[in-house]
Motif scaffolding. Structure first.
Motif, mmCIF file in Angstrom:
data_model
loop_
_atom_site.group_PDB
_atom_site.id
_atom_site.type_symbol
_atom_site.label_atom_id
_atom_site.label_comp_id
_atom_site.label_asym_id
_atom_site.label_seq_id
_atom_site.Cartn_x
_atom_site.Cartn_y
_atom_site.Cartn_z
ATOM 1 N N THR A 258 -3.284 2.416 16.393
ATOM 2 C CA THR A 258 -3.724 3.775 16.032
ATOM 3 C C THR A 258 -4.780 3.690 14.939
ATOM 4 N N ARG A 259 -5.978 4.193 15.229
ATOM 5 C CA ARG A 259 -7.062 4.125 14.248
ATOM 6 C C ARG A 259 -6.985 5.369 13.353
ATOM 7 N N ASP A 260 -6.029 5.342 12.426
ATOM 8 C CA ASP A 260 -5.851 6.457 11.498
ATOM 9 C C ASP A 260 -6.450 6.133 10.128
ATOM 10 N N GLU B 173 3.054 6.846 0.953
ATOM 11 C CA GLU B 173 1.708 7.087 1.476
ATOM 12 C C GLU B 173 0.651 7.028 0.376
ATOM 13 N N GLY C 256 -0.406 7.072 8.847
ATOM 14 C CA GLY C 256 -1.353 7.057 7.743
ATOM 15 C C GLY C 256 -1.303 5.743 6.980
ATOM 16 N N HIS D 282 -0.979 -0.863 12.419
ATOM 17 C CA HIS D 282 -0.778 0.542 12.787
ATOM 18 C C HIS D 282 -0.596 0.707 14.294
ATOM 19 N N SER E 288 0.550 9.551 13.722
ATOM 20 C CA SER E 288 -0.087 8.704 12.721
ATOM 21 C C SER E 288 0.797 8.624 11.494
ATOM 22 N N GLU F 270 -8.018 7.140 4.515
ATOM 23 C CA GLU F 270 -7.158 7.797 5.499
ATOM 24 C C GLU F 270 -8.000 8.664 6.420
ATOM 25 N N ARG F 271 -7.660 8.625 7.706
ATOM 26 C CA ARG F 271 -8.354 9.466 8.691
ATOM 27 C C ARG F 271 -7.343 9.939 9.721
ATOM 28 N N ARG F 272 -7.298 11.232 9.938
ATOM 29 C CA ARG F 272 -6.339 11.805 10.885
ATOM 30 C C ARG F 272 -6.885 11.671 12.307
ATOM 31 N N PRO F 273 -6.206 10.966 13.191
ATOM 32 C CA PRO F 273 -6.668 10.881 14.581
ATOM 33 C C PRO F 273 -6.469 12.214 15.296
ATOM 34 N N GLU F 274 -7.331 12.469 16.285
ATOM 35 C CA GLU F 274 -7.220 13.730 17.018
ATOM 36 C C GLU F 274 -5.978 13.760 17.896
#
Length: 398
Positions: free
Chosen positions: A250-252, A218, A79, A247, A77, A69-73
């Motif tokens: 979205t690259r989350d 999640e 997730g 997604h 998202s 998992e990565r939170r986009p700026e």
């Protein structure tokens, strides 16, 4: 046998000449000593760092991909969700399967004892993909996940903290106010990379017991098990493209490829060792210049001896061999002392700084060979000058 006798005599003559000037000889070899010590110590530090990093990367599994998992700026998202783990399995035959993980830092209690843990809800194949060893009992099963059973599996480092001198199986562990019965204990190098010792539970149980953030389904990580003949880099790109479509662009998430990281780390370490070896080689060059100077002085001081040897039948080749062997021995002595100093330096680095070091036989042989080669190469010109001295002139030299 005669050849060995000749070499022994050459060495004896050379060492006798060096004994006459012990201080000068010792100062001459210092350059070689420091150069060899630097080579051994730097290679040991580089090799130790390489082994440590590679060990950390191998904990992720050579035949695995990790989707994290990565939170986009910017942007919303959703997730990672469990459906993403199911979707990755459709990439067979290159993908053998996937395991999901949903984790949360928590405090585990057994009676009055407590410990900070990573409460991790996982699917049953997680232990296989991360190569965890079952020490006691069993891992979570498919039946546990289907029933959302309140069971857990402890990682071995938690035993002395939560259950000293007590049987682990059947013990009750409380996490977030929920009671879990211990059904197993696991160990594995992969667990050492976690921020806190993990407590594993069925994924369905984690959804019910651990705090929810966004989606009820999640997860934080998907471990993708690849086929033996699959190309990790190529499959990693396919996995990333597939999840990116799911997604909505979205690259989350991020795809970690241990195999690729290991290759990059090995290339980086090779460059590092080459640079460090080159720097250390400068000390050997300085030592070689010192050996050349003392050999020139030795040729001048022993001109009369050279004349006597030529007069009694020694050939130019014999004189050349003698001085080359002497310079090689001088470099070899400096190499032996340098190896001892380098090993001691590596040990001191470990003791004082706590850095991992690894002195290998190849690094010792390389450093020793470089020392001898430095001595021989540095003695070429002086030896050639000694061999070309005219016998008549040498006999009249005072």
């Amino acid at each position: 046998m005669a050849r060995w006798d000749l070499l022994a005599r050459n060495v004896a003559l050379g060492l006798e000449a060096f004994r006459a000037h012990r201080l000068r000889t010792a100062l001459t070899t210092l350059g070689v000593v420091f150069g060899v010590a630097a080579v051994v110590c730097m290679l040991a530090i580089g090799k130790g760092a390489e082994q440590k990093v590679l060990a950390e990367l191998r904990k992720l599994g050579i035949h695995n991909l990790h989707v994290q998992e990565r939170r986009p700026e910017e942007g919303a998202s959703l997730g990672l969700v469990v459906a993403d783990a199911h979707a990755v399995r459709a990439l067979a035959p290159h993908v053998r399967g996937s395991a999901a993980q949903r984790s949360e830092t928590a405090v585990a209690w057994v009676g009055p004892r407590s410990a900070e843990v990573l409460a991790a809800g996982v699917t049953p194949n997680y232990a296989e993909y991360l190569e965890l060893e079952i020490v006691q009992g069993r891992f979570v099963s498919a039946l546990d996940d289907a029933r959302a059973s309140a069971v857990c599996v402890l990682s071995e480092p938690l035993l002395p903290v939560l259950l000293p001198a007590r049987r682990a199986l059947g013990a009750i562990v409380r996490i977030h106010g929920q009671a879990f019965r211990v059904v197993g204990v696991v160990r594995g190098v992969g667990l050492e990379s976690e921020a806190a010792p993990p407590v594993f539970m069925p994924l369905a149980t984690a959804w019910r017991s651990l705090p929810q953030k966004r989606d009820a389904r999640e997860i934080q990580r998907v471990v993708v098990r690849l086929a033996e003949d699959a190309d990790p880099s190529a499959i990693g790109r396919v996995v990333a493209a597939s999840l990116l479509r799911r997604h909505s662009g979205t690259r989350d998430f991020s795809v970690v490829i241990p195999h690729e990281l290991i290759r990059k780390e090995q290339r980086t370490q090779r460059i590092f060792q080459l640079v460090m070896g080159s720097i250390a080689g400068i000390s050997l060059l300085v030592g070689g210049i010192g050996i050349m100077n003392i050999m020139f002085a030795s040729v001048v001081e022993r001109t009369a001896e050279i004349g006597v040897r030529r007069a009694v039948g020694a050939r130019r080749r014999d004189i050349l061999t003698q001085f080359l062997f002497e310079s090689g021995v001088l470099g070899g002595v400096g190499g032996v002392v340098g190896i001892l100093v380098g090993v001691l330096g590596a040990w001191l680095v470990t003791r004082t700084a706590g850095w991992p070091v690894l002195v290998t036989a190849s690094s010792v042989l390389l450093a020793g060979g470089m020392a001898v080669a430095t001595g021989v190469v540095s003695g070429l010109v002086p030896a050639h000058r000694a061999a070309t001295v005219d016998a008549i002139v040498a006999l009249h030299h005072e």
